[in-house]
Design a protein around this motif. Structure first.
Motif, PDB file in Angstrom:
ATOM      1  N   LEU A 197      -5.203  -7.793   6.633  1.00 24.42           N
ATOM      2  CA  LEU A 197      -6.299  -7.113   5.953  1.00 24.42           C
ATOM      3  C   LEU A 197      -5.916  -6.881   4.496  1.00 24.42           C
ATOM      4  N   ASN A 198      -6.730  -6.162   3.778  1.00 27.55           N
ATOM      5  CA  ASN A 198      -6.474  -5.964   2.350  1.00 27.55           C
ATOM      6  C   ASN A 198      -5.216  -5.143   2.065  1.00 27.55           C
ATOM      7  N   THR A 199      -4.619  -4.555   3.068  1.00 25.04           N
ATOM      8  CA  THR A 199      -3.384  -3.783   2.876  1.00 25.04           C
ATOM      9  C   THR A 199      -2.130  -4.648   3.003  1.00 25.04           C
ATOM     10  N   THR A 248       4.695  -8.648   3.835  1.00 27.96           N
ATOM     11  CA  THR A 248       4.195  -8.635   5.215  1.00 27.96           C
ATOM     12  C   THR A 248       4.168 -10.051   5.765  1.00 27.96           C
ATOM     13  N   LEU A 249       3.635 -10.970   4.991  1.00 26.23           N
ATOM     14  CA  LEU A 249       3.572 -12.367   5.417  1.00 26.23           C
ATOM     15  C   LEU A 249       4.970 -12.937   5.632  1.00 26.23           C
ATOM     16  N   LYS A 250       5.878 -12.670   4.731  1.00 22.73           N
ATOM     17  CA  LYS A 250       7.255 -13.148   4.874  1.00 22.73           C
ATOM     18  C   LYS A 250       7.886 -12.613   6.153  1.00 22.73           C
ATOM     19  N   ASP A 251       7.677 -11.338   6.458  1.00 19.72           N
ATOM     20  CA  ASP A 251       8.238 -10.734   7.681  1.00 19.72           C
ATOM     21  C   ASP A 251       7.695 -11.413   8.927  1.00 19.72           C
TER      22      ASP A 251
END
Length: 166
Positions: A151-153, A158-161
């Motif tokens: 989401l926008n948060t 986050t993507l790397k994790d």
């Protein structure tokens, strides 16, 4: 039947609210992505580019109609067969004959899958971890393809994790 690299990803966008932005961003950056479009609210012809595929998010199924079922009681969970199949076929026509679908609200059950097959769809994307896993595996159910929601948060971190753990 596809032989994809182990760390493959597909970028998908739902609904159509940001479809013009998505079409522009992916075209400018020459990155392929998929837009799952609600066809009673948006016209596919306005979003299709060389880099953005358009597929079905239903015509009028993106609404809560099945209280107490699924994440938000998505209409595909309980409406009559004729209603669902008719909606899916109309959405397919409006998305250039697509047979690929993303479940509204990530809601699906055996009823939804049966109706999808009856309407001629060949695959469907679920939500956070369809089949209890982020990863697709050889022989996985092509009507329960997992997706990870950002989401926008969400941040690049986050993507790397997520990518590091899968």
């Amino acid at each position: 039947k596809l032989n994809l690299p182990k760390k493959s990803i597909v970028i998908t966008i739902d609904d159509g609210w940001f479809g013009n932005n998505a079409a522009n961003i992916f075209t400018e950056n020459k990155v392929n992505a998929t837009l799952f479009l609600i066809t009673n609210a948006y016209e596919a012809k306005y979003y299709k580019t060389k880099y953005l595929e358009i597929h079905s998010h239903g015509h009028n199924l993106h609404r809560s109609a099945c209280p107490g079922m699924g994440n938000q009681g998505g209409a595909i969970l309980c409406l009559p067969t004729e209603t669902i199949v008719s909606d899916l076929k109309l959405s397919s026509e409006k998305t250039f004959g697509s047979t690929v679908f993303a479940y509204p609200f990530y809601d699906y059950n055996s009823h939804a899958i049966k109706k999808k097959k009856k309407a001629g769809y060949t695959m469907a994307f679920g939500g956070m971890h369809a089949n209890g896993s982020y990863n697709m595996k050889i022989g996985a159910d092509k009507y329960r393809i997992p997706r990870i929601t950002f989401l926008n948060t969400a941040t690049v971190e986050t993507l790397k994790d997520v990518l590091a753990t899968n």
